[in-house]
Design an enzyme around this catalytic site. Structure first.
Site, PDB file in Angstrom:
ATOM      1  N   HIS A  15      51.972 142.163 -10.938  1.00  0.00           N
ATOM      2  CA  HIS A  15      52.150 143.357 -11.778  1.00  0.00           C
ATOM      3  C   HIS A  15      51.694 143.052 -13.198  1.00  0.00           C
ATOM      4  O   HIS A  15      52.496 142.675 -14.056  1.00  0.00           O
ATOM      5  CB  HIS A  15      53.610 143.815 -11.751  1.00  0.00           C
ATOM      6  N   HIS A  17      48.637 144.703 -15.979  1.00  0.00           N
ATOM      7  CA  HIS A  17      47.539 145.650 -16.230  1.00  0.00           C
ATOM      8  C   HIS A  17      46.440 144.925 -16.995  1.00  0.00           C
ATOM      9  O   HIS A  17      46.726 144.290 -18.019  1.00  0.00           O
ATOM     10  CB  HIS A  17      48.046 146.839 -17.043  1.00  0.00           C
ATOM     11  N   GLY A 167      51.332 155.274 -15.933  1.00  0.00           N
ATOM     12  CA  GLY A 167      51.444 156.299 -16.969  1.00  0.00           C
ATOM     13  C   GLY A 167      52.820 156.941 -16.955  1.00  0.00           C
ATOM     14  O   GLY A 167      53.810 156.287 -16.637  1.00  0.00           O
ATOM     15  N   HIS A 194      53.975 153.115  -9.760  1.00  0.00           N
ATOM     16  CA  HIS A 194      54.968 152.877 -10.801  1.00  0.00           C
ATOM     17  C   HIS A 194      56.055 153.930 -10.641  1.00  0.00           C
ATOM     18  O   HIS A 194      55.778 155.134 -10.731  1.00  0.00           O
ATOM     19  CB  HIS A 194      54.338 153.030 -12.190  1.00  0.00           C
ATOM     20  N   GLU A 197      61.087 153.352 -13.300  1.00  0.00           N
ATOM     21  CA  GLU A 197      61.047 152.635 -14.587  1.00  0.00           C
ATOM     22  C   GLU A 197      61.777 153.501 -15.621  1.00  0.00           C
ATOM     23  O   GLU A 197      62.748 153.062 -16.211  1.00  0.00           O
ATOM     24  CB  GLU A 197      59.588 152.404 -15.005  1.00  0.00           C
ATOM     25  N   ASP A 275      53.548 142.743 -16.698  1.00  0.00           N
ATOM     26  CA  ASP A 275      53.171 144.129 -16.979  1.00  0.00           C
ATOM     27  C   ASP A 275      52.048 144.211 -18.017  1.00  0.00           C
ATOM     28  O   ASP A 275      50.897 144.471 -17.657  1.00  0.00           O
ATOM     29  CB  ASP A 275      54.401 144.940 -17.424  1.00  0.00           C
TER      30      ASP A 275
END
Ligand code: ADE
Ligand code: ZN
Length: 330
Positions: A15, A17, A167, A194, A197, A275
């Site tokens: 995980h 980005h 997003g 996602h 969260e 992340d």
């Protein structure tokens, strides 16, 4: 910094980005960053809640102005991950914002792959694959466009293993994204969502039941719902939890309050991810160090997290077993 630090085990990062790896240090080296003063750089990265984070993220993405920037970023990021002991990474990469800024996707991904090769030629021992994701608040049509890019690149033989969404989790109902996820799955891509969260347990349930996610980014809201936990455990859906990210976006108040140990105790597979290390300041080794301190994780527990990551990577079985052998240290 190298892999001789406190957490000197081979690591798998599921995980992270790609664009979220661009922190102030890398930004200052890039063309766009050269024009920015220190106070402007600080302002670029400043945010104090989840919506603010998404705005900062969009500002940073826009610094990738041309394919050369992607190559430079990829080279830096791959070298950094390898130096921190990461042997395999599944990057989440978001093609559509770049396309919408007028960049040609084919040239962008070619540049990213060239940057990875640059790092390998310089000695970085890192295997990498990609999950292309869409921007949830951009809706269903954007999701289908993103899924088409993922499918086309996978069919062209590029290392694309999944399709996902990130997003604003509350920005679009799962049903609107469903056709894109079905298109991706029909072509053989795994599904990554996602959820849980900033959203509640229902968001996690929909990620699994409507979008067919086999891994969830975050998913911590599931902790409040024993039935959902049992269902995630039964289906073997893996949650890639990011405690430092959760602190920065204000999803959770402290490491101690992060519910991932209870989720894992309920039999749900859990991995730890960074992340967006460029924004939150912790690469995977530092993330693990903080987790080890907060929850008294010994070397065996950390290796266990890596074994879970190997087993739940989006690679075919043979490759997953090879990764497991590497991280288990056997
Ligand atoms: N994109 C990058 N980081 C993200 C996060 N923490 N949540 C949702 N989308 C993201
Ligand atoms: Zn994420």
């Amino acid at each position: 910094m190298n892999n001789s630090g406190k957490i000197a085990i081979p690591k798998i990062e599921l995980h992270v980005h790609f664009e979220g790896c661009i922190g102030p240090e890398l930004m200052a080296r890039m063309r766009a960053g050269e024009k920015i003063s220190r106070p402007e750089l600080d302002a670029l990265y400043s945010f104090d809640n989840f919506p603010g984070f998404l705005k900062a993220y969009a500002r940073v993405m826009a610094a990738l102005e041309q394919p050369g920037d992607f190559r430079e970023a990829a080279g830096f990021i791959a070298a950094r991950l390898a130096a921190r002991g990461v042997v395999y990474v599944e990057f989440t990469f978001t093609p559509l914002p770049h396309v919408r800024r007028g960049l040609e996707h084919g040239r962008v991904i070619e540049a990213v792959l060239a940057g990875l090769e640059d790092a390998r030629a310089a000695g970085a021992k890192l295997q990498a694959a990609f999950i292309y994701d869409t921007v949830r608040q951009w809706g269903g049509e954007a999701a289908e466009q993103s899924a088409r890019l993922a499918v086309a690149d996978m069919k062209a033989g590029l290392p694309v293993v999944g399709f996902g969404v990130g997003g604003d989790e509350l920005g679009c109902p799962a049903t609107e994204l469903q056709p894109a996820f079905e298109m991706a799955a029909a072509a053989g891509l795994k599904r990554y969502v996602h959820a849980g969260e900033v959203g509640g347990p229902q968001s996690v349930r929909e990620a699994v039941e409507i979008l067919g996610a086999s891994r969830i980014g975050h998913g911590i809201a599931a902790a409040g719902d024993p039935e959902l936990l049992a269902e995630l455990a039964r289906r073997g859906v893996c949650l890639d939890v990011c405690p430092t990210s959760n602190l920065f976006t204000r999803a959770v108040d402290s490491y101690e309050k992060n519910p991932w140990p209870a989720i894992a105790a309920a039999g749900v597979p859990v991995t730890i991810g960074s992340d967006d290390p460029g924004f939150f300041g912790a690469w995977l080794d530092e993330e693990l160090e903080r987790c080890a301190a907060a929850w008294q994780l010994d070397q065996a527990a950390l290796r266990g997290l890596m074994v879970t990551a190997a087993r739940h990577s989006f690679q075919p079985r043979e490759k997953r077993e090879e990764l497991e052998t590497i991280v288990a240290g056997i």
